[in-house]
Design an enzyme around this catalytic site. Structure first.
Site, PDB file in Angstrom:
ATOM      1  N   CYS A  92       0.820  -1.225   0.000  1.00 40.49           N
ATOM      2  CA  CYS A  92       0.000   0.000   0.000  1.00 40.49           C
ATOM      3  C   CYS A  92       0.852   1.273   0.000  1.00 40.49           C
ATOM      4  CB  CYS A  92      -0.935   0.010   1.197  1.00 40.49           C
ATOM      5  SG  CYS A  92      -2.064  -1.388   1.209  1.00 40.49           S
ATOM      6  N   HIS A 147      -2.984   7.418   2.116  1.00 40.58           N
ATOM      7  CA  HIS A 147      -3.463   6.127   1.609  1.00 40.58           C
ATOM      8  C   HIS A 147      -4.885   5.898   2.124  1.00 40.58           C
ATOM      9  CE1 HIS A 147      -3.968   1.995   0.726  1.00 40.58           C
ATOM     10  NE2 HIS A 147      -3.734   1.560   1.953  1.00 40.58           N
ATOM     11  N   ASN A 155     -10.126   0.126  -0.276  1.00 42.82           N
ATOM     12  CA  ASN A 155      -8.663   0.189  -0.212  1.00 42.82           C
ATOM     13  C   ASN A 155      -8.101  -0.404  -1.503  1.00 42.82           C
ATOM     14  OD1 ASN A 155      -5.944  -0.139   0.258  1.00 42.82           O
ATOM     15  ND2 ASN A 155      -6.179  -1.045   2.291  1.00 42.82           N
TER      16      ASN A 155
END
Ligand code: ACO
Length: 337
Positions: free
Chosen positions: A118, A264, A294
């Site tokens: 990520c 993020h 996500n």
């Protein structure tokens, strides 16, 4: 350093691409033992996009890159560096970056993937900047592209409701910003354009908290994502702000000088907690987790694209990006748009 030649990686354009199919929490309720209420309350996520059979990480990356190039007023021929951040490549090899390079018809320069889960986009932007600042390359396409739906265990409700697919891309150009003065404390307007500072970290001892249980050299399979959600949450809100503090210090600015914070997009509560730690007000935080879920390395460039398209991020703005991913890996960067 006024007067001293300094090449900086300046943003020329941003683009994004999402799969055709949008899956709402309500729709998930029919296949997974979950509820819209649980997902929204714990994560803020309301929907995500899931790639179809004809959509892959590279096709999404190519689509996002085309938009970014178009907005930059450039063509594939202008690009001599392609860096793709992904943990869900089309194939074990060749790299997704070379597939994107070929898909766009780019024949010069170099293309490679970067794997920091990520945090991949922050790592990729930082890496590209080193190439541009050295003068070895002129214009970079930095892409975050993922199809996490392919590595989810759709019977594990603790993970499958959290992720989505998508891609975002940014075009960076090496520009000489030497005519501008070195930043002074709190004077964000005097800063040059481009990537001003970044801080990257990793610590492999946290592997078991967030990992994929397969791979070519171990199980010879792709594997499924596994996560200790509470542990990841604690680390994300507790410790990763070290890279934000270091990046502010390296730029000689404070959180007050920021125009936009684009973290993020893993979880609404992690985003809110990170912003609150530095006193960044909610109206300066770009949040898209509710619409995309996500999307790992794609989440920041997807969010940047949304905030550029709706007119929030404008040339001259000070923007911080920040992420944590499996490993753990984590990082932050400040760009003057
Ligand atoms: N739907 C309904 N109930 C669920 C679901 C679901 N999808 N998933 C778990 N539950 C249940 C659990 O079984 C548990 O039930 P029990 O009390 O009867 O045992 C209950 O909900 C609470 O489970 P917890 O795991 O304690 O829930 P928590 O409040 O910790 O929230 C979450 C889970 C959202 C994953 C949270 O830990 C979190 O946000 N962690 C951060 C992880 C993250 O965002 N990772 C993204 C990848 S990493 C990255 O991008 C940085």
């Amino acid at each position: 350093m006024s007067g001293v030649s300094r090449l900086r990686a300046v943003v020329k354009g941003v683009g994004s691409a999402l799969p055709k199919r949008c899956v709402t929490n309500k729709e998930l309720e029919s296949t997974v033992d979950t509820s819209d209420e649980w997902i929204v309350q714990r994560t803020g996520i309301r929907q995500r996009y899931i790639a179809g059979d004809d959509e892959t990480t590279s096709t999404l990356g190519i689509a996002a890159a085309r938009v970014a190039l178009d907005r930059a007023g450039l063509t594939p021929d202008d690009i001599d560096l392609v860096v793709c951040a992904t943990s869900t490549p089309d194939y074990t090899f060749p790299s997704t970056a070379t597939m994107i390079q070929a898909g766009l018809g780019i024949t010069k320069g170099v293309a490679f993937d970067l794997q920091a889960v990520c945090a991949g986009f922050v790592f990729a932007v930082t890496t590209a900047e080193k190439f541009l600042a050295s003068g070895s390359h002129k214009r970079a396409l930095v892409i975050g592209a993922e199809t996490f739906s392919r590595i989810l265990d759709w019977e594990d409700r603790t993970t499958c409701v959290l992720f989505g697919d998508g891609a975002g891309a940014i075009v960076l150009e090496a520009q000489d910003q030497s005519e501008l003065a070195q930043p002074e404390q709190g004077q964000g307007d005097n800063l040059p354009r481009g990537l001003l500072a970044s801080c990257l970290r990793s610590d492999g001892k946290h592997r078991a908290k967030l990992f994929v249980d397969g791979g070519p050299s171990t199980t010879k399979t792709v594997g499924f994502l596994r996560m200790e959600g509470k542990e990841v949450f604690k680390f994300a809100v507790g410790q990763v702000t070290d890279v934000m503090a270091e990046t502010f210090a390296a730029c000689g600015i404070t959180a007050k000088d920021l125009d936009w914070f684009v973290p993020h997009q893993a979880n609404r509560r992690i985003i809110d907690a990170s912003a609150q730690k530095f006193g960044i007000p909610p109206e300066k935080v770009v949040t898209t987790v509710q619409d995309h879920g996500n999307t790992s390395a794609a989440s920041i460039p997807l969010a940047l694209a949304v905030a550029c398209e709706d007119g929030r991020i404008k040339p001259g703005d000070l923007v911080m990006i920040e992420a944590i991913g499996g490993g753990f890996t984590w990082g932050a960067a400040i760009l003057r748009w």
